[in-house]
Design an enzyme around this catalytic site. Structure first.
Site, PDB file in Angstrom:
ATOM      1  N   LYS A 143     -25.269 -20.107  -8.001  1.00  0.00           N
ATOM      2  CA  LYS A 143     -26.147 -20.998  -8.612  1.00  0.00           C
ATOM      3  C   LYS A 143     -27.056 -21.311  -7.050  1.00  0.00           C
ATOM      4  CE  LYS A 143     -27.326 -25.018 -11.091  1.00  0.00           C
ATOM      5  NZ  LYS A 143     -26.576 -26.285 -11.835  1.00  0.00           N
ATOM      6  N   ARG A 197     -35.586 -30.179 -15.463  1.00  0.00           N
ATOM      7  CA  ARG A 197     -35.547 -31.670 -15.125  1.00  0.00           C
ATOM      8  C   ARG A 197     -36.183 -32.462 -16.190  1.00  0.00           C
ATOM      9  NH1 ARG A 197     -35.742 -32.122  -8.556  1.00  0.00           N
ATOM     10  NH2 ARG A 197     -33.974 -30.574  -7.944  1.00  0.00           N
ATOM     11  N   GLU A 219     -18.367 -16.783  -3.186  1.00  0.00           N
ATOM     12  CA  GLU A 219     -18.304 -17.649  -4.122  1.00  0.00           C
ATOM     13  C   GLU A 219     -17.578 -17.221  -5.438  1.00  0.00           C
ATOM     14  OE1 GLU A 219     -18.531 -21.002  -4.300  1.00  0.00           O
ATOM     15  OE2 GLU A 219     -20.200 -21.748  -2.922  1.00  0.00           O
ATOM     16  N   LYS A 265     -27.451 -17.588 -11.356  1.00  0.00           N
ATOM     17  CA  LYS A 265     -28.596 -18.529 -11.963  1.00  0.00           C
ATOM     18  C   LYS A 265     -29.376 -18.862 -10.457  1.00  0.00           C
ATOM     19  CE  LYS A 265     -29.381 -23.005 -14.207  1.00  0.00           C
ATOM     20  NZ  LYS A 265     -28.612 -24.026 -14.830  1.00  0.00           N
ATOM     21  N   TYR A 278     -33.744 -19.137 -23.256  1.00  0.00           N
ATOM     22  CA  TYR A 278     -34.260 -19.975 -24.029  1.00  0.00           C
ATOM     23  C   TYR A 278     -34.993 -19.314 -25.319  1.00  0.00           C
ATOM     24  CZ  TYR A 278     -33.640 -23.434 -20.490  1.00  0.00           C
ATOM     25  OH  TYR A 278     -32.863 -24.178 -19.730  1.00  0.00           O
TER      26      TYR A 278
END
Length: 347
Positions: free
Chosen positions: A205, A215, A242, A257, A322
């Site tokens: 990320k 936000r 990671e 992401k 979305y």
């Protein structure tokens, strides 16, 4: 007069265009296809809302009341989406993000509602992070010097994990990018009888300018940035480190992401991972296409489909987007196709 072109391919020369001549041939040789179950819908539920509230920076995306959340969740499941990822927006925030693990907090109430109503008909997921719940907007608790305290945050994540599992989440999305977060959450879940709850690790990320509309979606309280814990956009190998650490700590799934600016990282992660790899097509990516389409610069649905196929081509097993419900309905034949290329027959 000889009408032949000056240059001709030699007899027997390769002609890749043969496999592009008709929609049926293109469909038959397609290397990647979208399926409704590949798509996961992120949803925002806000405490105190009586009606859904559309976001100005993400046309078509809403903050939901509990009632509208259930209505839209049912429609998404009927369209065949693979799952629902929930983000909660509380009315009251504090430095510890205490609403995050409060059983009566908005996110946990929403999880219980969807699990009670939908059961196992879909996969119900919860964002496991503190940024929506803290008064300072960071993904962890703060030390006295104002920095994010990694190890103290792990204790909070463990508590959130148990609360979300108790509320009925099938999958917990660990998005905070704290070192050791997967091990801490896995231990907490196993110790409380939640061995079957799935851990989705945000292994890669990145600190990104493309989070801007998100936000607004969560009424973020953040000032400053998250560069001390989210990854540097310049680094690719670090993402694989990671990834390896998260899998070794017990991650069942991993995610990259943002999406489109990091397709190289996604491809490398898919090649290296022993667990399924997902991608998150984030708010800024969504907004770019929506606003470009509204300006007449691009054809909206072909651009959406092309972007999603790009994730599949790069190796994503599933995509948070979305557009999940809309595209799933299109792929399922529940809505009329616009007729523009690319069409569902090509995907």
């Amino acid at each position: 007069m000889d009408s032949r072109p000056v240059y001709q391919l030699a007899d027997g020369a390769s002609r890749p265009r043969r496999l592009r001549t008709t929609p049926a041939i293109r469909r038959l040789v397609s290397e990647n296809r979208l399926h409704p179950a590949d798509l996961i819908l992120p949803m925002f539920v806000k405490e105190g809302l009586e009606e859904p509230l559309e976001l100005t920076s993400m046309p078509g995306v809403r903050q939901h009341s509990l009632d509208s959340l259930l209505e839209h969740a049912r429609a998404a499941v009927a369209a065949g989406v693979g799952g629902l990822m929930l983000f909660g927006i509380p009315a009251v925030r504090d430095e510890q993000g205490s609403q995050g693990d409060d059983p009566d907090g908005i996110l946990n109430r929403a999880l219980r509602l969807l699990r009670d109503e939908l059961g196992d008909d879909t996969v119900i997921m919860a964002d496991l992070c503190l940024d929506e719940f803290t008064s300072h907007g960071h993904c962890g608790v703060l030390a006295t010097d104002g920095s994010v305290d990694n190890d103290a945050t792990l204790d909070r994540y463990a508590s959130l994990a148990v609360a979300q599992a108790d509320a009925g989440a099938h999958v917990l999305g660990l998005s905070g990018m704290m070192d050791g977060q997967v091990a801490a959450v896995r231990h907490a879940l196993d110790a409380t009888g939640h061995q079957d709850v799935v851990v989705l690790a945000y292994a890669a990320k990145f600190a990104s300018a493309f989070y801007g509309p998100f936000r607004e979606a969560v009424d973020s309280q953040l000032t400053g940035d998250r560069r001390t814990y989210q990854q540097d956009a310049a680094n690719g190998r670090e993402a694989l480190r990671e990834l390896e650490l998260d899998i070794s700590e017990g991650a069942d799934l991993v995610i990259v992401k943002p999406g489109m600016p990091y397709l190289d990282v996604l491809a490398d992660a898919a090649a290296a991972s022993s667990v399924p790899v997902w991608a998150y097509q984030i708010s800024g990516e969504y907004a770019m296409i929506e606003f470009a389409a509204r300006a007449g610069a691009i054809d909206r649905m072909p651009a959406i489909l092309e972007s999603l196929v790009g994730f599949k081509r790069a190796g994503a097993d599933a995509v948070l987007t979305y557009w999940a419900a809309e595209v799933a309905a299109l792929l399922s034949g529940q809505t009329a196709d616009s007729g523009a290329e690319p069409t569902t027959e090509d995907l």
